[in-house]
Design an enzyme around this catalytic site. Structure first.
Site, PDB file in Angstrom:
ATOM      1  N   HIS A  70      -4.030  -4.063   1.770  1.00 43.63           N
ATOM      2  CA  HIS A  70      -2.716  -4.262   2.377  1.00 43.63           C
ATOM      3  C   HIS A  70      -1.710  -4.473   1.248  1.00 43.63           C
ATOM      4  O   HIS A  70      -1.961  -5.233   0.310  1.00 43.63           O
ATOM      5  CB  HIS A  70      -2.755  -5.474   3.310  1.00 43.63           C
ATOM      6  CG  HIS A  70      -1.412  -5.903   3.787  1.00 43.63           C
ATOM      7  ND1 HIS A  70      -0.486  -5.009   4.288  1.00 43.63           N
ATOM      8  CD2 HIS A  70      -0.818  -7.129   3.823  1.00 43.63           C
ATOM      9  CE1 HIS A  70       0.608  -5.672   4.627  1.00 43.63           C
ATOM     10  NE2 HIS A  70       0.437  -6.952   4.349  1.00 43.63           N
ATOM     11  N   CYS A 116      -0.378  -7.806   9.904  1.00 48.42           N
ATOM     12  CA  CYS A 116      -0.667  -6.945   8.742  1.00 48.42           C
ATOM     13  C   CYS A 116      -2.136  -6.523   8.660  1.00 48.42           C
ATOM     14  O   CYS A 116      -2.472  -5.614   7.909  1.00 48.42           O
ATOM     15  CB  CYS A 116      -0.244  -7.633   7.453  1.00 48.42           C
ATOM     16  SG  CYS A 116       1.480  -8.098   7.448  1.00 48.42           S
ATOM     17  N   ASN A 119       6.309  -4.306   1.800  1.00 52.20           N
ATOM     18  CA  ASN A 119       5.265  -4.656   2.761  1.00 52.20           C
ATOM     19  C   ASN A 119       5.624  -4.052   4.119  1.00 52.20           C
ATOM     20  O   ASN A 119       6.582  -4.477   4.753  1.00 52.20           O
ATOM     21  CB  ASN A 119       5.171  -6.188   2.841  1.00 52.20           C
ATOM     22  CG  ASN A 119       4.103  -6.672   3.803  1.00 52.20           C
ATOM     23  OD1 ASN A 119       3.562  -5.900   4.598  1.00 52.20           O
ATOM     24  ND2 ASN A 119       3.797  -7.952   3.740  1.00 52.20           N
TER      25      ASN A 119
END
Ligand code: UT7
Length: 325
Positions: A252, A119, A282
């Site tokens: 993020h 990520c 996500n």
């Protein structure tokens, strides 16, 4: 004269299949898994995510995002002299998703490679592209985050399968006499490999180990809230700026509670934080460039503003990039 890099175009793409929490709750119920819209919204802020069709790969999502970023920058594929794709869900073991995307785009010839930092992948890739532009190794780079996390989700594990989605975001980064990217700060600590991983691997023509995502959510959460603040501060220090200079935080997009905590520590109100986790879930390395493109196209962030991008992910990896749009 010092050479800088600057974002001159952004693009993003979401696969058309959108699942709201209610859709996902109904699908999971058929597997005997109990969850609810209330739990997902309260613990994460997620309300919907997109899943790619089975024949669509990360390179396909990245390609659409890249085309839009090129269009926004007023460039053709042949103008690009570097392609970096951040992904943890590559099309193949090899060659890289960047090479596959390069061929689909028609930008053949320039260097193309993947960055694997889960990520944090996009902030890693952007930092590498910036360094290559500063050094003179490239002039016009495509930096892409593209993921099909739906492929590695365990739909029998409610603690993870409600969290992730598919998508891609891209930026064109060009050499410039004026800054652009002001500073960045990257880190990794491999002792945390086990808290967020897909442990499966290929051997002798077979997949050994579990090829689905495993996460100790609480451990990741605790690390994330501490490390993101440190990376943000280190990046501001390197640029000689302070919290007050940040126009927008583009974190993020994993969990709204992590974003709220980071914003609090940076003394930023939530109306200075770009939030897309509610609509995208996500999307790992794609989440920051997706959020950036949405904010650019909606007129939320404006040219000349100072943006702090930051991410954490498996590895454990974390980092931040401070830039002037
Ligand atoms: O992208 C890389 C970075 N990743 C992240 O940043 C993720 C970081 N972690 C998180 O976002 C959060 O830890 C989660 C959203 C994953 C979990 O939230 P939490 O507040 O830490 O929940 P928890 O793990 O403490 O679980 C609380 C309860 C448990 O039940 P008991 O033991 O209290 O009875 C879980 O079994 O919630 C239960 N639970 C669920 N209930 C309904 C876990 N998943 C679900 C679910 N639906 N989907």
């Amino acid at each position: 004269m010092r050479r800088y890099s600057r974002i001159t175009g952004t693009g993003s793409y979401l696969p058309p299949r959108r699942l709201t929490n209610a859709d996902l709750v109904a699908e999971l119920a058929q597997r005997g898994l109990e969850t609810s819209d209330e739990w997902i919204v309260e613990r994460t802020g997620i309300r919907a995510r997109h899943f790619a069709a089975p024949d669509v790969a990360s390179s396909d999502l990245g390609l659409e995002a890249a085309r839009l970023a090129l269009q926004a920058a007023g460039l053709q594929p042949q103008d690009i002299d570097l392609i970096i794709v951040a992904t943890s869900t590559p099309d193949m073991v090899f060659p890289s998703t960047a090479c596959i995307l390069q061929n689909k785009l028609g930008a053949n010839g320039c260097p193309a490679f993947d960055v694997q930092a889960v990520c944090s992948g996009f902030v890693y890739a952007l930092t590498v592209a910036d360094a290559m532009i500063q050094s003179g190794a490239a002039r016009r780079a495509l930096v892409i985050g593209a993921e099909v996390f739906s492929r590695i989700l365990d739909f029998n594990d409610r603690t993870t399968c409600v969290l992730f989605g598919d998508g891609a975001g891209a930026v064109v980064l060009e050499a410039s006499d004026t800054p652009g990217i002001l500073a960045s700060d990257l880190h990794a600590d491999g002792k945390h490999v086990g808290i967020l991983c897909v442990p499966g691997h290929v051997m002798g023509g077979q997949i050994l180990g579990d090829p689905l995502l495993k996460m100790d959510g609480q451990a990741v959460f605790k690390l994330a809230v501490g490390l993101l603040d440190k990376a943000a501060r280190a990046t501001l220090d390197k640029a000689g700026l302070t919290d007050a200079d940040i126009d927008w935080l583009i974190p993020h997009q994993a969990n709204i509670r992590i974003m709220q905590s980071t914003a609090r520590k940076l003394k930023l109100s939530m109306d200075k934080v770009v939030v897309t986790v509610d609509q995208h879930g996500n999307t790992s390395a794609a989440s920051i460039p997706l959020a950036l493109d949405h904010a650019v196209r909606s007129g939320q962030v404006l040219p000349g503003q100072t943006l702090l991008l930051e991410g954490v992910g498996g590895g454990f990896t974390w980092g931040a990039v401070l830039l002037k749009l």
